[in-house]
Design an enzyme around this catalytic site. Structure first.
Site, mmCIF file in Angstrom:
data_model
loop_
_atom_site.group_PDB
_atom_site.id
_atom_site.type_symbol
_atom_site.label_atom_id
_atom_site.label_comp_id
_atom_site.label_asym_id
_atom_site.label_seq_id
_atom_site.Cartn_x
_atom_site.Cartn_y
_atom_site.Cartn_z
ATOM 1 N N ASP A 104 0.886 -1.163 0.000
ATOM 2 C CA ASP A 104 0.000 0.000 0.000
ATOM 3 C C ASP A 104 0.924 1.213 0.000
ATOM 4 O O ASP A 104 1.414 1.632 1.041
ATOM 5 C CB ASP A 104 -0.899 -0.020 1.234
ATOM 6 C CG ASP A 104 -1.842 1.171 1.277
ATOM 7 O OD1 ASP A 104 -2.251 1.640 0.198
ATOM 8 O OD2 ASP A 104 -2.167 1.627 2.381
ATOM 9 N N ASP B 190 -2.787 1.122 6.871
ATOM 10 C CA ASP B 190 -1.871 0.835 5.753
ATOM 11 C C ASP B 190 -1.385 -0.615 5.812
ATOM 12 O O ASP B 190 -1.183 -1.249 4.775
ATOM 13 C CB ASP B 190 -0.668 1.785 5.791
ATOM 14 C CG ASP B 190 -1.097 3.233 5.920
ATOM 15 O OD1 ASP B 190 -1.349 3.863 4.891
ATOM 16 O OD2 ASP B 190 -1.207 3.708 7.074
ATOM 17 N N GLU C 224 -1.064 -1.256 -4.857
ATOM 18 C CA GLU C 224 -2.321 -0.530 -5.067
ATOM 19 C C GLU C 224 -2.135 0.501 -6.165
ATOM 20 O O GLU C 224 -1.189 1.279 -6.145
ATOM 21 C CB GLU C 224 -2.777 0.154 -3.782
ATOM 22 C CG GLU C 224 -4.136 0.821 -3.948
ATOM 23 C CD GLU C 224 -4.673 1.366 -2.648
ATOM 24 O OE1 GLU C 224 -5.327 0.605 -1.927
ATOM 25 O OE2 GLU C 224 -4.412 2.538 -2.366
#
Length: 193
Positions: A7, A141, A68
């Site tokens: 992430d 996260d 991501e």
């Protein structure tokens, strides 16, 4: 299959390692968040993220990296930092010879919660449940990085089947076009009566 989920972010970059097994069985191997001070130069912050990802790749030996995909936000500065971090992660993975796949936030949310509009609390709760963790990963996260890895574990077989089907369709199209062209050449050589 071992998947390193990332992430990306400049201030907090989530890292999560998951091992996919038969069917939809997944197991968490490691999770952490790389933090960089906002007062540091961007280049130094990106270097810290690169160093952490290199260390994770060396230690955990993933087969693939799932990152991501950056999406449009109102805060342009945040988008730029996220994109820079994601680019550094992709570069480090590519240099290590690992394939990199990008998943949108809605794909990840839909994979782990069933809804592409799930909030962070729902994602964290489902990641905790899916991976049978004793405590929810914090901060968000960390949970998001694990969710990315789970998402890729579950989507990879379908993605491979789709790629194989597309390759087969392209081959069939090529063969058919060659047959049509050959038939046309044969027809032009036949004498007209």
């Amino acid at each position: 299959m071992r998947v390193l989920g990332v992430d990306p972010g400049l201030t907090r970059c989530g890292l999560g390692m998951v091992e996919g097994r038969a069917g939809r069985e997944v197991r968490a191997l490691a999770v952490d968040v790389v933090r960089t001070p906002p007062d540091d130069e961007v280049a130094a912050r990106l270097a810290a993220i690169a160093d952490a990802v290199e260390a994770w790749i060396a230690e955990h030996r993933p087969d693939v990296v799932a990152v991501e995909r950056v999406f449009s936000q109102h805060n342009v500065r945040s988008v730029i930092g996220t994109a820079q971090a994601g680019g550094v992660v992709a570069l480090v993975a590519a240099r290590a010879g690992l394939p990199v796949f990008f998943h949108t936030p809605s794909e990840v949310k839909a994979a782990v919660t069933g809804s592409g509009r799930a909030d962070k609390a729902q994602v964290t709760a489902m990641v905790t449940r899916i991976l049978a963790l004793d405590t929810p990963p914090r901060p968000a996260d960390a949970a998001d990085a694990l969710a990315l890895a789970v998402c890729h574990c579950w989507r990879a077989p379908m993605m491979a089947r789709m790629a194989a089907a597309e390759a087969r369709a392209a081959e069939l199209t090529r063969v058919h076009a060659a047959k049509v062209a050959a038939a046309g050449r044969t027809a032009r050589r036949l004498p007209r009566v």
